[in-house]
Design a protein around this motif. Sequence first.
Motif, PDB file in Angstrom:
ATOM      1  N   ILE B  64       0.876  -1.167   0.000  1.00 26.21           N
ATOM      2  CA  ILE B  64       0.000   0.000   0.000  1.00 26.21           C
ATOM      3  C   ILE B  64       0.913   1.216   0.000  1.00 26.21           C
ATOM      4  CG2 ILE B  64      -1.789   1.277   1.250  1.00 26.21           C
ATOM      5  CD1 ILE B  64      -2.773  -1.466   0.409  1.00 26.21           C
ATOM      6  N   SER B  65       0.665   2.139  -0.894  1.00 30.95           N
ATOM      7  CA  SER B  65       1.537   3.317  -0.955  1.00 30.95           C
ATOM      8  C   SER B  65       0.725   4.532  -1.377  1.00 30.95           C
ATOM      9  CB  SER B  65       2.670   3.073  -1.962  1.00 30.95           C
ATOM     10  OG  SER B  65       2.131   2.852  -3.254  1.00 30.95           O
ATOM     11  N   ASN B  66       1.392   5.664  -1.426  1.00 25.73           N
ATOM     12  CA  ASN B  66       0.783   6.901  -1.939  1.00 25.73           C
ATOM     13  C   ASN B  66      -0.524   7.233  -1.199  1.00 25.73           C
ATOM     14  OD1 ASN B  66       0.718   9.125  -3.644  1.00 25.73           O
ATOM     15  ND2 ASN B  66      -0.385   8.037  -5.248  1.00 25.73           N
ATOM     16  N   MET B  67      -0.494   7.112   0.121  1.00 25.33           N
ATOM     17  CA  MET B  67      -1.706   7.351   0.909  1.00 25.33           C
ATOM     18  C   MET B  67      -1.910   8.858   1.106  1.00 25.33           C
ATOM     19  SD  MET B  67      -1.286   4.331   3.737  1.00 25.33           S
ATOM     20  CE  MET B  67       0.508   4.435   3.845  1.00 25.33           C
ATOM     21  N   LYS B  68      -3.120   9.300   0.837  1.00 26.17           N
ATOM     22  CA  LYS B  68      -3.437  10.726   0.940  1.00 26.17           C
ATOM     23  C   LYS B  68      -4.772  10.920   1.655  1.00 26.17           C
ATOM     24  CE  LYS B  68      -1.101  12.046  -3.346  1.00 26.17           C
ATOM     25  NZ  LYS B  68      -1.272  12.684  -4.678  1.00 26.17           N
ATOM     26  N   PHE B  69      -4.901  12.060   2.311  1.00 29.51           N
ATOM     27  CA  PHE B  69      -6.114  12.352   3.075  1.00 29.51           C
ATOM     28  C   PHE B  69      -6.457  13.821   2.914  1.00 29.51           C
ATOM     29  CE2 PHE B  69      -8.375  13.600   6.928  1.00 29.51           C
ATOM     30  CZ  PHE B  69      -9.251  12.542   7.151  1.00 29.51           C
ATOM     31  N   TRP B  70      -7.713  14.106   2.606  1.00 30.00           N
ATOM     32  CA  TRP B  70      -8.142  15.499   2.511  1.00 30.00           C
ATOM     33  C   TRP B  70      -9.644  15.606   2.745  1.00 30.00           C
ATOM     34  CZ3 TRP B  70      -7.215  12.468  -1.776  1.00 30.00           C
ATOM     35  CH2 TRP B  70      -8.154  12.472  -2.806  1.00 30.00           C
ATOM     36  N   LYS B  71     -10.081  16.828   3.043  1.00 32.32           N
ATOM     37  CA  LYS B  71     -11.522  17.080   3.204  1.00 32.32           C
ATOM     38  C   LYS B  71     -12.063  17.422   1.831  1.00 32.32           C
ATOM     39  CE  LYS B  71     -13.365  20.986   5.030  1.00 32.32           C
ATOM     40  NZ  LYS B  71     -14.448  21.390   4.113  1.00 32.32           N
ATOM     41  N   SER B  72     -13.032  16.648   1.373  1.00 32.29           N
ATOM     42  CA  SER B  72     -13.486  16.821  -0.004  1.00 32.29           C
ATOM     43  C   SER B  72     -14.859  17.478  -0.108  1.00 32.29           C
ATOM     44  CB  SER B  72     -13.498  15.460  -0.715  1.00 32.29           C
ATOM     45  OG  SER B  72     -14.112  14.477   0.076  1.00 32.29           O
ATOM     46  N   ALA B  73     -15.574  17.608   0.973  1.00 32.12           N
ATOM     47  CA  ALA B  73     -16.887  18.275   0.912  1.00 32.12           C
ATOM     48  C   ALA B  73     -17.307  18.674   2.326  1.00 32.12           C
ATOM     49  CB  ALA B  73     -17.938  17.344   0.299  1.00 32.12           C
ATOM     50  N   GLY B  74     -18.221  19.617   2.377  1.00 30.77           N
ATOM     51  CA  GLY B  74     -18.753  20.057   3.665  1.00 30.77           C
ATOM     52  C   GLY B  74     -18.165  21.397   4.067  1.00 30.77           C
ATOM     53  N   GLY B  75     -19.010  22.399   4.090  1.00 32.16           N
ATOM     54  CA  GLY B  75     -18.523  23.747   4.400  1.00 32.16           C
ATOM     55  C   GLY B  75     -18.446  23.997   5.899  1.00 32.16           C
ATOM     56  N   TYR B  76     -17.700  25.007   6.243  1.00 33.10           N
ATOM     57  CA  TYR B  76     -17.566  25.399   7.651  1.00 33.10           C
ATOM     58  C   TYR B  76     -18.629  26.432   8.015  1.00 33.10           C
ATOM     59  CZ  TYR B  76     -12.835  23.350   7.624  1.00 33.10           C
ATOM     60  OH  TYR B  76     -11.773  22.487   7.548  1.00 33.10           O
ATOM     61  N   LYS B  77     -19.000  26.436   9.279  1.00 27.08           N
ATOM     62  CA  LYS B  77     -19.789  27.533   9.827  1.00 27.08           C
ATOM     63  C   LYS B  77     -18.837  28.683  10.146  1.00 27.08           C
ATOM     64  CE  LYS B  77     -24.002  25.687  10.082  1.00 27.08           C
ATOM     65  NZ  LYS B  77     -24.711  25.329  11.300  1.00 27.08           N
ATOM     66  N   VAL B  78     -19.391  29.827  10.434  1.00 27.29           N
ATOM     67  CA  VAL B  78     -18.554  30.986  10.771  1.00 27.29           C
ATOM     68  C   VAL B  78     -17.658  30.646  11.968  1.00 27.29           C
ATOM     69  CG1 VAL B  78     -18.591  33.370  11.635  1.00 27.29           C
ATOM     70  CG2 VAL B  78     -20.257  32.631   9.914  1.00 27.29           C
ATOM     71  N   GLY B  79     -16.386  30.918  11.816  1.00 34.49           N
ATOM     72  CA  GLY B  79     -15.451  30.720  12.919  1.00 34.49           C
ATOM     73  C   GLY B  79     -15.011  29.282  13.144  1.00 34.49           C
ATOM     74  N   GLU B  80     -15.541  28.385  12.368  1.00 41.00           N
ATOM     75  CA  GLU B  80     -15.198  26.955  12.546  1.00 41.00           C
ATOM     76  C   GLU B  80     -14.025  26.584  11.635  1.00 41.00           C
ATOM     77  OE1 GLU B  80     -18.037  24.396  10.739  1.00 41.00           O
ATOM     78  OE2 GLU B  80     -17.085  22.556  11.424  1.00 41.00           O
ATOM     79  N   SER B  81     -13.169  25.732  12.106  1.00 39.94           N
ATOM     80  CA  SER B  81     -12.099  25.204  11.256  1.00 39.94           C
ATOM     81  C   SER B  81     -11.691  23.830  11.767  1.00 39.94           C
ATOM     82  CB  SER B  81     -10.881  26.138  11.261  1.00 39.94           C
ATOM     83  OG  SER B  81     -10.354  26.267  12.565  1.00 39.94           O
ATOM     84  N   ILE B  82     -11.090  23.060  10.898  1.00 36.36           N
ATOM     85  CA  ILE B  82     -10.519  21.772  11.305  1.00 36.36           C
ATOM     86  C   ILE B  82      -9.037  21.809  10.967  1.00 36.36           C
ATOM     87  CG2 ILE B  82     -10.474  19.273  10.951  1.00 36.36           C
ATOM     88  CD1 ILE B  82     -13.444  19.392  10.273  1.00 36.36           C
ATOM     89  N   LYS B  83      -8.231  21.644  11.991  1.00 36.85           N
ATOM     90  CA  LYS B  83      -6.778  21.640  11.812  1.00 36.85           C
ATOM     91  C   LYS B  83      -6.297  20.189  11.758  1.00 36.85           C
ATOM     92  CE  LYS B  83      -6.672  26.149  12.374  1.00 36.85           C
ATOM     93  NZ  LYS B  83      -6.429  27.054  11.251  1.00 36.85           N
ATOM     94  N   ALA B  84      -5.210  19.979  11.038  1.00 35.35           N
ATOM     95  CA  ALA B  84      -4.746  18.599  10.857  1.00 35.35           C
ATOM     96  C   ALA B  84      -3.245  18.540  10.641  1.00 35.35           C
ATOM     97  CB  ALA B  84      -5.450  17.969   9.655  1.00 35.35           C
TER      98      ALA B  84
END
Lengths: 143, 161
Positions: B64-84
């Motif tokens: 298993i190689s080339n593993m990637k992760f990202w947020k692909s949909a779903g908007g934020y509310k005001v002031g909201e964020s997801i850090k990673a």
Amino acid sequence: MSTLNIKNSKLNLIWTARFRDNTILSQFEGDKENKFKEVQDRFRELYHFSIHHINKPLTIGVDLIRGLIFLNQAQIADNDLIKTKDNIRLIFFRRHKVQLANNFVEKNHSITYFIGYQYTDKTGRNKKVIVQADQEGNIVIGD
Amino acid sequence: MAAVYEWSESNGVGQVITDSISNLNFGSNDSVNIVPATYPIDAGNNSFEKLIRAKFSGVTFTSISNMKFWKSAGGYKVGESIKAIANQAYVQPVVTTSILAVSSVPESEGTALSIQEAGGVTGIISAPGYTKYLVLQLQTTGSTPAGAVNQKTFTFQYDEV
């Protein structure tokens, strides 16, 4: 070849490798599934590699002697067809793209098969020729 | 047969491991499979960090190689964020602003987080096992509206032979 094993595999395209000593290794043989590592371990002897769709008349084959790709016996036109190709090496992998809903359960899981070869041209540059196929057997030429 | 994978979360000081998690809800408690109503996040606060990793099993995959992760949909509310941040060793999750996950989770394949195998050397998993940890934290501000945030879709991609 065990139909049950293939169905359980979740893979719609399965591989077959042909070696210079005329032996053939298939991904599924009876109840056994062979690992691709067994092909990797014999890369120097490999002269032809193909994947075929389990439900549709689709076979994509790679001639690793001449550096050619065939779709159901028909050669794919390739801009580099007449160029000198050295050090021809197989490219094959399955790309899984998993969309996870908020509950981290799979919302969609696509598998794309990448098959082709890379080679060294006369200027010493590495080049790749790749065909992509999805689970339904739709084809895209290039990466 | 395609490799089988599942998501695993670890919690607590002692790295309590839970495989096959059933959700990734963020909350005000360091626990797995959170019910948001039980552990809501007050506006202006953070969730506890989530430390998750993929676990691959099966006997017929080679690598298993080339593993990637990202947020692909779903908007934020005001002031909201997801850090990673990816490729971390285990540390006990904190509710204070993460000093590990300081960048917003990527939102495209091109900028996705690359995930390594547990050893963190080759980026390739060649035997059943885990990846390194992915640390995520949901952060809010005082202006984040009350109520549930929007659902998000994450995408995990990997190459297998």
